[in-house]
Write a protein that holds these residues in place. Structure first.
Motif, PDB file in Angstrom:
ATOM      1  N   ILE A 390       4.375  25.060 -59.626  1.00 32.06           N
ATOM      2  CA  ILE A 390       4.229  24.473 -60.959  1.00 32.06           C
ATOM      3  C   ILE A 390       3.380  25.420 -61.800  1.00 32.06           C
ATOM      4  O   ILE A 390       2.255  25.771 -61.407  1.00 32.06           O
ATOM      5  CB  ILE A 390       3.546  23.087 -60.893  1.00 32.06           C
ATOM      6  CG1 ILE A 390       4.241  22.197 -59.858  1.00 32.06           C
ATOM      7  CG2 ILE A 390       3.528  22.434 -62.265  1.00 32.06           C
ATOM      8  CD1 ILE A 390       5.662  21.868 -60.162  1.00 32.06           C
ATOM      9  N   PRO A 391       3.884  25.862 -62.965  1.00 32.13           N
ATOM     10  CA  PRO A 391       3.124  26.841 -63.768  1.00 32.13           C
ATOM     11  C   PRO A 391       1.795  26.273 -64.278  1.00 32.13           C
ATOM     12  O   PRO A 391       1.624  25.063 -64.404  1.00 32.13           O
ATOM     13  CB  PRO A 391       4.073  27.132 -64.940  1.00 32.13           C
ATOM     14  CG  PRO A 391       5.407  26.640 -64.518  1.00 32.13           C
ATOM     15  CD  PRO A 391       5.171  25.509 -63.577  1.00 32.13           C
ATOM     16  N   GLU A 392       0.897  27.166 -64.605  1.00 33.14           N
ATOM     17  CA  GLU A 392      -0.374  26.769 -65.223  1.00 33.14           C
ATOM     18  C   GLU A 392      -0.117  26.019 -66.527  1.00 33.14           C
ATOM     19  O   GLU A 392       0.790  26.362 -67.287  1.00 33.14           O
ATOM     20  CB  GLU A 392      -1.231  28.002 -65.503  1.00 33.14           C
ATOM     21  CG  GLU A 392      -1.696  28.723 -64.243  1.00 33.14           C
ATOM     22  CD  GLU A 392      -2.585  29.911 -64.575  1.00 33.14           C
ATOM     23  OE1 GLU A 392      -2.859  30.126 -65.776  1.00 33.14           O
ATOM     24  OE2 GLU A 392      -2.999  30.612 -63.637  1.00 33.14           O
ATOM     25  N   PRO A 408       8.198  29.366 -61.353  1.00 33.73           N
ATOM     26  CA  PRO A 408       7.724  29.170 -62.729  1.00 33.73           C
ATOM     27  C   PRO A 408       8.750  29.515 -63.802  1.00 33.73           C
ATOM     28  O   PRO A 408       8.762  28.899 -64.875  1.00 33.73           O
ATOM     29  CB  PRO A 408       6.497  30.088 -62.790  1.00 33.73           C
ATOM     30  CG  PRO A 408       5.988  30.132 -61.390  1.00 33.73           C
ATOM     31  CD  PRO A 408       7.214  30.117 -60.530  1.00 33.73           C
ATOM     32  N   ASP A 409       9.620  30.465 -63.556  1.00 29.88           N
ATOM     33  CA  ASP A 409      10.578  30.856 -64.596  1.00 29.88           C
ATOM     34  C   ASP A 409      11.608  29.766 -64.892  1.00 29.88           C
ATOM     35  O   ASP A 409      12.315  29.823 -65.908  1.00 29.88           O
ATOM     36  CB  ASP A 409      11.297  32.148 -64.188  1.00 29.88           C
ATOM     37  CG  ASP A 409      12.049  31.986 -62.882  1.00 29.88           C
ATOM     38  OD1 ASP A 409      11.384  31.838 -61.837  1.00 29.88           O
ATOM     39  OD2 ASP A 409      13.297  32.002 -62.916  1.00 29.88           O
ATOM     40  N   LEU A 410      11.738  28.767 -64.010  1.00 32.58           N
ATOM     41  CA  LEU A 410      12.678  27.664 -64.253  1.00 32.58           C
ATOM     42  C   LEU A 410      12.145  26.684 -65.289  1.00 32.58           C
ATOM     43  O   LEU A 410      12.906  25.905 -65.865  1.00 32.58           O
ATOM     44  CB  LEU A 410      12.962  26.914 -62.947  1.00 32.58           C
ATOM     45  CG  LEU A 410      13.729  27.686 -61.868  1.00 32.58           C
ATOM     46  CD1 LEU A 410      13.868  26.847 -60.605  1.00 32.58           C
ATOM     47  CD2 LEU A 410      15.109  28.103 -62.366  1.00 32.58           C
ATOM     48  N   PHE A 411      10.836  26.703 -65.526  1.00 28.12           N
ATOM     49  CA  PHE A 411      10.219  25.786 -66.494  1.00 28.12           C
ATOM     50  C   PHE A 411      10.271  26.451 -67.871  1.00 28.12           C
ATOM     51  O   PHE A 411       9.393  27.232 -68.233  1.00 28.12           O
ATOM     52  CB  PHE A 411       8.784  25.474 -66.086  1.00 28.12           C
ATOM     53  CG  PHE A 411       8.668  24.743 -64.773  1.00 28.12           C
ATOM     54  CD1 PHE A 411       8.520  23.359 -64.745  1.00 28.12           C
ATOM     55  CD2 PHE A 411       8.717  25.428 -63.567  1.00 28.12           C
ATOM     56  CE1 PHE A 411       8.410  22.677 -63.527  1.00 28.12           C
ATOM     57  CE2 PHE A 411       8.606  24.758 -62.363  1.00 28.12           C
ATOM     58  CZ  PHE A 411       8.457  23.376 -62.336  1.00 28.12           C
ATOM     59  N   GLY A 419      11.481  11.060 -66.727  1.00 30.53           N
ATOM     60  CA  GLY A 419      12.824  10.832 -66.197  1.00 30.53           C
ATOM     61  C   GLY A 419      13.684  12.067 -66.050  1.00 30.53           C
ATOM     62  O   GLY A 419      14.837  11.968 -65.614  1.00 30.53           O
ATOM     63  N   GLU A 420      13.161  13.244 -66.350  1.00 30.78           N
ATOM     64  CA  GLU A 420      13.962  14.469 -66.271  1.00 30.78           C
ATOM     65  C   GLU A 420      13.740  15.177 -64.934  1.00 30.78           C
ATOM     66  O   GLU A 420      12.774  14.902 -64.212  1.00 30.78           O
ATOM     67  CB  GLU A 420      13.601  15.411 -67.428  1.00 30.78           C
ATOM     68  CG  GLU A 420      13.955  14.857 -68.792  1.00 30.78           C
ATOM     69  CD  GLU A 420      15.459  14.635 -68.962  1.00 30.78           C
ATOM     70  OE1 GLU A 420      16.242  15.422 -68.386  1.00 30.78           O
ATOM     71  OE2 GLU A 420      15.848  13.662 -69.629  1.00 30.78           O
ATOM     72  N   SER A 421      14.643  16.098 -64.613  1.00 32.17           N
ATOM     73  CA  SER A 421      14.566  16.847 -63.348  1.00 32.17           C
ATOM     74  C   SER A 421      14.713  18.330 -63.630  1.00 32.17           C
ATOM     75  O   SER A 421      15.284  18.737 -64.640  1.00 32.17           O
ATOM     76  CB  SER A 421      15.668  16.392 -62.390  1.00 32.17           C
ATOM     77  OG  SER A 421      15.597  15.009 -62.152  1.00 32.17           O
ATOM     78  N   ILE A 422      14.216  19.108 -62.684  1.00 31.73           N
ATOM     79  CA  ILE A 422      14.342  20.555 -62.865  1.00 31.73           C
ATOM     80  C   ILE A 422      14.654  21.217 -61.524  1.00 31.73           C
ATOM     81  O   ILE A 422      14.239  20.713 -60.478  1.00 31.73           O
ATOM     82  CB  ILE A 422      13.035  21.131 -63.435  1.00 31.73           C
ATOM     83  CG1 ILE A 422      13.273  22.542 -63.980  1.00 31.73           C
ATOM     84  CG2 ILE A 422      11.916  21.137 -62.413  1.00 31.73           C
ATOM     85  CD1 ILE A 422      12.141  23.038 -64.849  1.00 31.73           C
TER      86      ILE A 422
END
Length: 422
Positions: A390-392, A408-411, A419-422
């Motif tokens: 999880i990014p800072e 982190p690059d996925l965020f 309610g969202e997903s990643i």
């Protein structure tokens, strides 16, 4: 002459997918999921067998069994070693097609008849590897004998609002089951099956040979047996929890923090394999540093605490850095919560890193269900998969899912909405 009750053969069903546990069963079978910081779910069934003095166990695996097999190992953690004591992993008896996989509980036992026949016994105890409870199976077998039953079913009273999740038995004054409803929409009783059965061995073999289309104990085997033979209920009054959903799993873990709940793994003498996953020895003692503030929590060995931990369950090796807060959460082994990060109402799988200043579980919209899995996450609990980063300063809402191995690059946005997903 009957054999001793301790010579009963145990078959432990541990092959279910357990899909309602979502990310927690992405790489492991449901019975292998961590529980109570230190344990795996299957530890409760195995320890009950051990403490009941039963000596011979077959564990039926199927879905992603590697973690489960590594955890059970030789069975030494439960003293199932020696000439007359064993726990044997029974791999799936499958073919080339999906349809060849076990079709139900009775089908799974039927495909392992050779194991039953090669281990002479008077009774076969069949139970699930995914429930949290404490039970003396030797007493259940003696009860089965005293009733001269063909089948005895472990049963307990549950709220009528929950009976639709279980098989339900209607009994007479002698505890003989006279009628059966499988997951009834409109229940006539609140007496639920715990999925624990004692069968006379000969009766079980004869029953399984009758019709291969009878694939499930609750749907097929028990209704026929109740109509034609002698089936009794064995009443159970203690703590028992099916942890097959995220909500039930979280609640059962939180029960560990409530002395009045009735769950007590230490008093129940639940054992686990501390050397699984390559660990050669016990963890060192947990270190509490100057900034530590721990309230009503269960903290396993090997943790380093320098922040706040409130009403939470931490597995071994978790690091909570200065200024970080963990509240109402379940954190698996070797996670790192960096400085000033805040975790509220989350379940995090192992080896996850929460970057400095991130906030996971923000806001008050507990009722906004997860968009992809609305039946899994709907009360505010967010899930974080194993090895996620999880990014800072990232902010994540309620009922969210962060997939395993997320980087982190996925965020791509600073906030993951409720309610969202990643």
């Amino acid at each position: 002459m009957r054999r001793k009750a301790s010579e009963a053969l145990v078959l432990l069903l541990a092959g279910g997918v357990g899909s309602r546990l979502n990310l927690l069963v992405e790489t492991r079978a449901k019975p292998a999921v961590t529980f109570g910081g230190l344990y795996r779910i299957i530890d409760f069934s195995l320890s009950n067998v051990m403490n009941s003095g039963l000596n011979r166990v077959g564990v039926l695996t199927q879905y992603k069994p590697l973690s489960l097999m590594g955890h059970i190992g030789t069975g030494d953690a439960w003293d199932f070693t020696g000439r007359s004591r064993f726990v044997k992993i029974l791999p799936p008896r499958t073919g080339m097609k999906d349809s060849d996989w076990y079709q139900g509980t009775a089908d799974a036992i039927r495909r392992n008849i050779d194991f039953i026949e090669s281990n002479p016994t008077d009774e076969v105890l069949i139970l699930s590897g995914d429930h949290i409870y404490h039970m003396d199976f030797a007493a259940m077998i003696e009860y089965h004998r005293s009733k001269k039953a063909d089948v005895t079913v472990g049963m307990m009273v549950v709220p009528k609002s929950q009976i639709h999740q279980f098989g339900a038995g209607i009994t007479n004054q002698d505890n003989r089951i006279v009628d059966w409803e499988e997951k009834p929409a409109v229940p006539r009783t609140n007496l639920a099956s715990m999925g624990i059965y004692v069968f006379d061995q000969k009766y079980l073999l004869k029953t399984l040979a009758r019709d291969k289309n009878e694939i499930d104990f609750g749907m097929h085997i028990l209704p026929w047996a109740i109509d034609n033979d002698s089936v009794f209920a064995y009443p159970f009054y203690g703590y028992w929890r099916d942890v097959g959903t995220i909500q039930a799993y979280w609640e059962a873990n939180m029960d560990l923090l409530k002395p009045e709940s009735g769950i007590s793994p230490e008093a129940w003498q639940i054992c686990t394999n501390v050397e699984a996953e390559g660990r050669g020895a016990d963890r060192p003692a947990t270190r509490y540093l100057d900034g530590a503030d721990v309230r009503n929590s269960l903290v396993s060995a090997g943790c380093v605490i320098n922040g706040q931990v409130i009403n939470s369950v931490l597995s071994p090796g978790v690091v909570v850095e200065r200024g970080a807060v963990v509240k109402d959460s379940i954190i698996f082994r070797d996670c790192r919560i960096e400085e000033n990060a805040t975790l509220d109402l989350i379940i995090s799988d192992k080896l996850t890193c929460f970057g400095a200043g991130c906030k996971v579980g923000i806001g008050t919209h507990h009722d906004i269900a997860n968009r992809l899995y609305p039946k899994h996450l709907y009360t505010g609990i967010s899930l974080v998969g194993e090895f996620a980063r999880i990014p800072e300063r990232m902010r994540i809402g309620r009922n969210c899912i962060v997939r395993c191995n997320a980087t982190p690059d996925l965020f791509t946005a600073p906030v993951l909405q409720d309610g969202e997903s990643i």
